[in-house]
Motif scaffolding. Structure first.
Motif, PDB file in Angstrom:
ATOM      1  N   MET A 175      -4.730 -21.607  -2.018  1.00  0.00           N
ATOM      2  CA  MET A 175      -4.472 -22.535  -0.925  1.00  0.00           C
ATOM      3  C   MET A 175      -3.705 -23.762  -1.420  1.00  0.00           C
ATOM      4  N   SER A 176      -4.050 -24.238  -2.589  1.00  0.00           N
ATOM      5  CA  SER A 176      -3.334 -25.378  -3.162  1.00  0.00           C
ATOM      6  C   SER A 176      -1.909 -24.987  -3.538  1.00  0.00           C
ATOM      7  N   LEU A 177      -1.763 -23.765  -4.036  1.00  0.00           N
ATOM      8  CA  LEU A 177      -0.420 -23.283  -4.377  1.00  0.00           C
ATOM      9  C   LEU A 177       0.444 -23.176  -3.129  1.00  0.00           C
ATOM     10  N   ILE A 181       7.685 -24.996 -13.202  1.00  0.00           N
ATOM     11  CA  ILE A 181       7.012 -23.713 -13.415  1.00  0.00           C
ATOM     12  C   ILE A 181       5.598 -23.932 -13.942  1.00  0.00           C
ATOM     13  N   LEU A 182       5.448 -24.854 -14.875  1.00  0.00           N
ATOM     14  CA  LEU A 182       4.114 -25.156 -15.415  1.00  0.00           C
ATOM     15  C   LEU A 182       3.211 -25.754 -14.344  1.00  0.00           C
ATOM     16  N   LEU A 183       3.781 -26.592 -13.478  1.00  0.00           N
ATOM     17  CA  LEU A 183       3.008 -27.172 -12.380  1.00  0.00           C
ATOM     18  C   LEU A 183       2.500 -26.074 -11.446  1.00  0.00           C
ATOM     19  N   VAL A 184       3.381 -25.168 -11.083  1.00  0.00           N
ATOM     20  CA  VAL A 184       2.999 -24.054 -10.210  1.00  0.00           C
ATOM     21  C   VAL A 184       1.898 -23.227 -10.867  1.00  0.00           C
ATOM     22  N   ALA A 185       2.069 -22.907 -12.142  1.00  0.00           N
ATOM     23  CA  ALA A 185       1.068 -22.111 -12.859  1.00  0.00           C
ATOM     24  C   ALA A 185      -0.266 -22.850 -12.949  1.00  0.00           C
ATOM     25  N   GLY A 186      -0.205 -24.153 -13.223  1.00  0.00           N
ATOM     26  CA  GLY A 186      -1.438 -24.931 -13.336  1.00  0.00           C
ATOM     27  C   GLY A 186      -2.186 -25.021 -12.021  1.00  0.00           C
ATOM     28  N   VAL A 187      -1.449 -25.236 -10.922  1.00  0.00           N
ATOM     29  CA  VAL A 187      -2.086 -25.307  -9.609  1.00  0.00           C
ATOM     30  C   VAL A 187      -2.719 -23.966  -9.256  1.00  0.00           C
ATOM     31  N   ALA A 188      -2.005 -22.873  -9.516  1.00  0.00           N
ATOM     32  CA  ALA A 188      -2.539 -21.539  -9.218  1.00  0.00           C
ATOM     33  C   ALA A 188      -3.783 -21.249 -10.045  1.00  0.00           C
ATOM     34  N   LEU A 189      -3.773 -21.639 -11.310  1.00  0.00           N
ATOM     35  CA  LEU A 189      -4.876 -21.320 -12.214  1.00  0.00           C
ATOM     36  C   LEU A 189      -6.106 -22.167 -11.956  1.00  0.00           C
ATOM     37  N   PHE A 190      -5.908 -23.471 -11.734  1.00  0.00           N
ATOM     38  CA  PHE A 190      -7.051 -24.384 -11.660  1.00  0.00           C
ATOM     39  C   PHE A 190      -7.488 -24.742 -10.246  1.00  0.00           C
ATOM     40  N   LEU A 191      -6.575 -24.603  -9.273  1.00  0.00           N
ATOM     41  CA  LEU A 191      -6.924 -24.993  -7.909  1.00  0.00           C
ATOM     42  C   LEU A 191      -6.923 -23.830  -6.925  1.00  0.00           C
ATOM     43  N   GLY A 192      -6.171 -22.788  -7.202  1.00  0.00           N
ATOM     44  CA  GLY A 192      -6.232 -21.608  -6.363  1.00  0.00           C
ATOM     45  C   GLY A 192      -5.094 -21.449  -5.374  1.00  0.00           C
TER      46      GLY A 192
END
Length: 351
Positions: free
Chosen positions: A231-233, A218-229
């Motif tokens: 498309m990365s998610l 869950i933290l990985l998903v949140a981090g990718v969404a927050l910092f990479l956007g």
């Protein structure tokens, strides 16, 4: 399998994936082409291998074992590094839909054929660092339950109707994937809850190994969404689905239709070499850390990959793993080939 080859496979896959991405065009699909178009016929042409011999196994001692273990860790870290690079690339390059599809397919295949294979081997080593790397790899595809379920459920129940990871005769890989995925999660969670109950600890706590790594996902998903956007998610989700399907396809082909017979007391017979499909194709075992020696793995789960033995009398797959995954994706062809093999062996039982 010799350890220098174990190093090279993950590095070659990484070079093909990254090089193909920057080459552009058809290069975006370089890894899928190599893995599922080029390797199957070459694997068939290379033939079978009975290596290592009992004499060679006896010669492998502490002075050389570290090399084989290092090969595992290096391959696992390379797989994680590739995922990190791909998530970064998806947010920093403007990709057409087919370019994105090529990247997602490539990363998913790499995770399914390298990362998860490494994780499978590491969960049996029972060492803190290797356990952590295995859980990290599996959490990137949403399979935080796998280290618990595989060791304590699958290995105890393999070849029985109670094992969600044993494919029934007549069951397609698609139906099996759903049953195994959700059934494995239920089995793993039940085992972890029972362990915590015996220890007097609550199931919903950080003492729960599955919950702990699910929170990481869950933290990985949140981090990718927050910092990479976005498309990365999307890439993270797509590669997870692809890797999970490849992983379940391997589970599917390893035990399809092979069930343990019930004894006079109703309990299943002891696990034997007749309860796993094996492949001694050279490229399959070089590239997948001897995963094709599956009968020996179930006989002795703690036996490391570089000491797994070939059994002439074990059920043998007609082709190597990459080819069998393609065959499994076409259920009518799979049933025609494998149900005939089961009948020939006299090993099938109705599911």
């Amino acid at each position: 399998m010799r350890y220098p080859l174990a190093y090279s496979v993950s590095i070659v896959f990484a070079a093909i994936l990254v090089g193909g991405f920057y080459l552009g065009g058809i290069g975006h699909f370089a890894l899928p082409i190599v893995a599922y178009i080029l390797i199957p016929p070459v694997d068939a042409l290379c033939g079978l291998s009975r290596w290592p011999s009992e004499r060679r196994i006896a010669e492998i001692g502490p002075a050389t074992e570290w090399r084989y273990r290092t090969a595992l860790v290096v391959s696992g870290l390379v797989s994680m590094a590739l995922l990190g690079w791909a998530l970064w690339a998806a947010s920093h390059y403007t990709l057409l839909w087919w370019q994105f599809a090529g990247l997602a397919l490539s990363i998913g295949i790499n995770a399914g054929m390298t990362g998860i294979v490494v994780a499978h081997e590491l969960v049996h080593r029972k060492e803190p660092l290797t356990d952590t790397l295995a859980s990290l790899i599996m959490s990137t595809i949403g399979y935080a339950h796998y280290p618990v379920e595989h060791v304590y459920s699958h290995h105890a129940r393999v070849g029985t109707m109670e094992d969600p990871v044993t494919a029934r005769r007549g069951e397609s890989v698609y139906g099996f994937t759903l049953r195994s995925g959700f059934g494995g999660l239920r089995a793993g969670w039940a085992l972890e809850a029972a362990r915590l109950s015996r220890a007097g600890r609550p199931t919903l706590s950080l003492s729960n190994r599955i919950l702990r790594w699910q929170l990481f996902t869950i933290l990985l998903v949140a981090g990718v969404a927050l910092f990479l956007g976005p498309m990365s998610l999307l890439l993270l989700a797509a590669q997870a689905l692809i890797a999970a399907f490849i992983f379940e396809s391997v589970n599917y082909i390893e035990h399809y239709g092979l069930l343990r017979k019930a004894g006079p007391d109703g309990r299943p017979e002891r696990i034997g070499i007749q309860h796993s499909w094996n492949s001694s194709h050279i490229l399959t075992n070089v590239g997948l850390f001897n995963a094709g020696r599956h009968a020996d793995h179930h006989l002795e789960p703690r036996r490391p990959y570089y000491k797994l033995r070939h059994y002439e009398d074990a059920p043998q797959l007609p082709y190597g793993y990459p080819a069998m995954i393609l065959v499994a994706a076409l259920p009518p062809l799979w049933f025609r080939i494998m149900d005939r093999e089961i009948d020939r062996l006299g090993a099938g039982m109705a599911g």
